[in-house]
Design a protein around this motif. Structure first.
Motif, short mmCIF file in Angstrom:
data_model
loop_
_atom_site.label_atom_id
_atom_site.label_comp_id
_atom_site.label_asym_id
_atom_site.label_seq_id
_atom_site.Cartn_x
_atom_site.Cartn_y
_atom_site.Cartn_z
N GLY B 22 43.68 27.44 38.15
CA GLY B 22 42.35 26.81 38.11
C GLY B 22 41.32 27.62 38.89
N VAL B 23 41.72 28.14 40.03
CA VAL B 23 40.81 28.94 40.87
C VAL B 23 40.43 30.22 40.12
CG1 VAL B 23 40.64 30.28 43.00
CG2 VAL B 23 41.69 28.02 43.04
N ILE B 24 41.44 30.90 39.55
CA ILE B 24 41.17 32.16 38.84
C ILE B 24 40.22 31.92 37.67
CG2 ILE B 24 42.26 33.94 37.40
CD1 ILE B 24 44.76 33.61 39.24
N VAL B 25 40.49 30.86 36.92
CA VAL B 25 39.64 30.59 35.74
C VAL B 25 38.23 30.19 36.18
CG1 VAL B 25 39.37 29.09 33.74
CG2 VAL B 25 41.61 30.00 34.29
N THR B 26 38.13 29.42 37.27
CA THR B 26 36.80 29.03 37.76
C THR B 26 35.97 30.27 38.10
OG1 THR B 26 37.67 26.97 38.65
CG2 THR B 26 35.57 27.72 39.53
N PHE B 27 36.57 31.19 38.85
CA PHE B 27 35.84 32.41 39.20
C PHE B 27 35.59 33.28 37.97
CE2 PHE B 27 37.32 31.48 43.61
CZ PHE B 27 36.06 31.39 44.18
N TYR B 34 27.08 36.80 36.86
CA TYR B 34 26.73 38.14 37.33
C TYR B 34 26.39 39.03 36.15
CZ TYR B 34 26.89 42.51 39.87
OH TYR B 34 26.55 43.71 40.40
N ARG B 35 27.32 39.14 35.25
CA ARG B 35 27.05 39.83 33.99
C ARG B 35 28.21 39.58 33.02
NH1 ARG B 35 28.27 45.74 36.10
NH2 ARG B 35 26.09 45.68 36.74
N GLU B 36 27.98 39.84 31.76
CA GLU B 36 29.02 39.72 30.72
C GLU B 36 30.17 40.66 31.09
OE1 GLU B 36 28.92 38.00 27.56
OE2 GLU B 36 30.97 38.76 27.37
N ASN B 37 31.43 40.13 31.05
CA ASN B 37 32.56 40.98 31.43
C ASN B 37 33.85 40.51 30.76
OD1 ASN B 37 34.18 39.16 33.42
ND2 ASN B 37 32.03 38.87 33.96
N PRO B 38 34.85 41.38 30.68
CA PRO B 38 36.09 41.03 29.97
C PRO B 38 36.84 39.86 30.63
CG PRO B 38 36.02 43.38 30.48
CD PRO B 38 34.87 42.77 31.17
N PHE B 39 36.75 39.74 31.94
CA PHE B 39 37.42 38.65 32.65
C PHE B 39 36.92 37.29 32.13
CE2 PHE B 39 38.04 36.65 37.14
CZ PHE B 39 39.24 36.11 36.73
N TYR B 40 35.59 37.20 31.99
CA TYR B 40 35.00 35.97 31.46
C TYR B 40 35.47 35.71 30.04
CZ TYR B 40 31.60 32.96 29.21
OH TYR B 40 31.04 31.97 28.48
N ARG B 41 35.49 36.78 29.23
CA ARG B 41 35.90 36.64 27.82
C ARG B 41 37.34 36.13 27.71
NH1 ARG B 41 32.28 35.79 24.19
NH2 ARG B 41 30.41 36.90 24.80
N ILE B 42 38.21 36.68 28.57
CA ILE B 42 39.62 36.24 28.54
C ILE B 42 39.70 34.74 28.84
CG2 ILE B 42 41.84 36.43 29.77
CD1 ILE B 42 41.16 39.45 30.11
N CYS B 43 38.97 34.32 29.88
CA CYS B 43 38.97 32.90 30.23
C CYS B 43 38.45 32.04 29.09
CB CYS B 43 38.11 32.65 31.48
SG CYS B 43 38.77 33.43 32.94
N LEU B 215 37.62 23.58 44.62
CA LEU B 215 37.90 24.77 45.44
C LEU B 215 38.09 24.40 46.91
CD1 LEU B 215 35.34 27.33 43.92
CD2 LEU B 215 37.80 27.24 43.51
N PHE B 216 37.22 23.54 47.41
CA PHE B 216 37.26 23.20 48.84
C PHE B 216 38.43 22.27 49.19
CE2 PHE B 216 32.36 23.80 49.09
CZ PHE B 216 32.54 25.18 49.14
N SER B 217 38.65 21.27 48.31
CA SER B 217 39.65 20.26 48.70
C SER B 217 41.06 20.63 48.24
CB SER B 217 39.25 18.89 48.17
OG SER B 217 39.27 18.90 46.76
N GLU B 218 41.20 21.14 47.01
CA GLU B 218 42.56 21.36 46.50
C GLU B 218 43.07 22.77 46.78
OE1 GLU B 218 43.62 19.70 42.70
OE2 GLU B 218 41.89 18.36 42.77
N TRP B 219 42.16 23.77 46.76
CA TRP B 219 42.61 25.15 47.00
C TRP B 219 42.56 25.48 48.49
CZ3 TRP B 219 39.19 29.99 46.76
CH2 TRP B 219 39.96 31.15 46.91
N LEU B 220 41.38 25.36 49.09
CA LEU B 220 41.25 25.74 50.50
C LEU B 220 41.62 24.60 51.46
CD1 LEU B 220 37.85 27.64 50.15
CD2 LEU B 220 40.11 28.65 50.33
N THR B 221 41.79 23.40 50.91
CA THR B 221 42.08 22.18 51.70
C THR B 221 41.20 22.07 52.96
OG1 THR B 221 43.94 23.25 52.84
CG2 THR B 221 44.48 21.96 50.89
N LEU B 222 39.90 22.24 52.74
CA LEU B 222 38.96 22.16 53.87
C LEU B 222 38.66 20.71 54.25
CD1 LEU B 222 36.45 25.00 52.88
CD2 LEU B 222 38.20 25.08 54.64
#
Lengths: 287, 223
Positions: B22-27, B34-43, B215-222
């Motif tokens: 979930g974190v990877i896909v969110t980012f 920022y700009r069009e990129n292959p990472f976004y396209r894969i997601c 991101l804050f509660s489930e990933w970073l558990t802040l």
């Protein structure tokens, strides 16, 4: 033309910096809540009072028209309502026509029902996803069990569950609480059950984006209750005494809106200033 | 989902994997800002593919399978084979020479929905809203006349009339004596669109809050 005025410099700011500023404006209050006041609207108070006016054991159809894309607003909403419905000891039938709707309801609501002592099959049931809302709801007017092939989300027999006792058709449902991010949503249920007189009381819980449309139906009396967006969810959480994700998000909602307002105001002033300066420069050059 | 019950132990062990995914896909999705990129396209493509597959499996497991097992085999409603066959005809769509066969289920579906739309079901909300625009211009209460409610109703009625006049395409209200109607109607509609935009912004901010909360509660558990 003088391109070094503050308005020209503001207009030249990279939009990515604006995105970043917005991100900060929303993120900081989530980490450090600033305690902005939460105003409870009459319509939310009236909606909860309407639900409370139904006697114990009333049958409510909780339309879980939710998806990952609207979870931010509707997850706090549906969880707050689920808590409140269990508190009222009403029988809850969860249905939905968004592919993820009933699965998400299972993930989000089952722990809450368990925590509050509600028993599956006795106090609540999840019917699972069915495609083609129009025809399924139409069939439910005659026979809910048959419309769902006598199976709940996990394949258990609906006809053997106490929660379904006496509930054979849509008119046996006392009222409906509908999460509504679009279509299928409240308008689907209005056409299928409200217009045909099966269910008179529909409580509309739209996303913020659908709030103005939902307001029309509410003011016209087509729906009897209205609780909208993250703001509405926070109000319900506050009123039922279970502060959750919505209340936490309201500070961020406020600062986020403030940032957008700031962008709009500065952007518009800047646009007119630059236009005026350009016109003056043109006249100066021409004259 | 029926027939896809994963044991609790496996779901618990997969939970951290789900959070990191979930974190990877969110980012990945945010990287588009920022700009069009292959990472976004894969997601993006992964989302479209998995959503389609999920829809297909859910529909089969929740509808087709119990429909056949319960309604047809157990209850003996053999006539339900007809709509299933009719539905299967839609899969002739990709074959150019046999594509006409796919039009039959579509014709049925369009006919059903058109008939459905022409009943009271869709007229009722419209008629109710029309009725609710007919408000008393002088609102009487137990204490006399309510000035605020009366002004509110008068403005409401006027705004409805002005806005409706904007859409009188067979009359020329765009020029001449009545053109002020057009200008007033435009302002009224802009206010309504502004309200819609405002609530739309609310939804978008809520989406951002939802992701940040994850991101804050489930990933970073802040918190």
């Amino acid at each position: 033309m003088n391109n070094s005025t503050i308005w020209h410099r503001l207009a030249a700011i990279d939009s990515r910096i604006l995105y970043l500023a917005l991100l900060v404006m929303v993120a900081v209050p989530l980490l450090r809540p600033i305690g902005l006041p939460l105003v409870i609207l009459d319509e939310v108070r009236d909606t909860l009072a309407l639900i409370a006016s139904f006697p114990e054991g009333s049958v409510v159809w909780l339309a879980s028209e939710v998806a990952a894309t609207n979870a931010a607003e509707l997850r706090p909403m549906i969880t707050a309502f689920a808590r409140y419905l269990v508190m009222q000891n009403h029988r809850i039938i969860i249905g939905g026509f968004w592919t993820d709707g009933c699965n998400l309801a299972r993930i989000w609501l089952d722990p809450i029902f368990e925590e509050m002592g509600a028993v599956y099959g006795v106090n609540y049931v999840n019917l699972g996803y069915r495609p083609s809302s129009t025809s399924v709801l139409d069939e439910c007017r005659k026979d809910i069990i048959n419309a769902y092939s006598d199976r709940d989300i996990a394949g258990r027999k609906l006809s053997e569950m106490p929660v379904m006792a006496g509930v054979t058709k849509a008119s046996d449902i006392d009222y409906l609480v509908c999460m509504s991010p679009g279509t299928p949503g409240t308008s689907t249920y209005i056409s299928a059950w409200r217009a045909t007189g099966e269910v008179d009381v529909i409580i509309d819980c739209p996303t913020s984006g659908m709030y103005t449309t939902a307001g029309n139906n509410y003011q016209a009396g087509i729906t009897k209750g209205l609780v909208g967006g993250l703001n509405g969810s926070a109000q319900v959480e506050q009123l039922i005494g279970y502060p959750g994700k919505a209340i936490r998000g309201m500070d961020a909602q406020g600062t986020g809106h403030f940032a957008i307002l700031l962008y709009l105001i500065i952007g518009n002033i800047g646009y007119y200033q630059i236009r005026r300066m350009d016109r003056e420069a043109k006249e100066h050059a021409g004259g | 989902m029926q027939g896809v019950n994963v044991p609790a132990g496996i779901t618990a062990s997969l939970q951290p994997f789900g959070i990191y995914l979930g974190v990877i896909v969110t980012f990945g999705v945010w990287s588009m800002l920022y700009r069009e990129n292959p990472f976004y396209r894969i997601c993006e493509f992964a989302y479209v593919g998995s959503a389609s597959a999920h829809g297909l499996v859910t529909t089969f497991a929740n509808t087709i399978k119990p429909g056949v097992l319960t309604n047809i085999i157990q209850n003996g409603n053999y006539w339900e084979i007809i709509p299933i066959c009719l539905g299967c005809l839609i899969y002739f769509q990709p074959f150019r020479t046999k594509m006409w066969i796919a039009r039959y289920p579509m014709a049925y579906w369009v006919g059903y929905n058109a008939g459905y739309a022409l009943t009271m079901r869709t007229a009722m909300p419209l008629l109710t809203q029309i009725r609710q625009t007919m408000l008393p211009v002088i609102v009487r209460t137990a204490n006399g006349i309510s000035l605020v409610d009366s002004i509110n109703n008068i403005l409401f009625s006027l705004f409805v009339l002005f806005t409706m006049s904007y859409f009188l395409f067979s009359m020329n209200v765009y020029t001449g004596r009545y053109s002020f109607l057009l200008r007033v109607a435009r302002v009224i509609m802009m206010v309504a669109f502004g309200a819609g935009f405002g609530t739309g912004v609310g939804t978008r901010i809520s989406l951002l809050i939802g992701r940040l909360d994850f991101l804050f509660s489930e990933w970073l558990t802040l918190y």
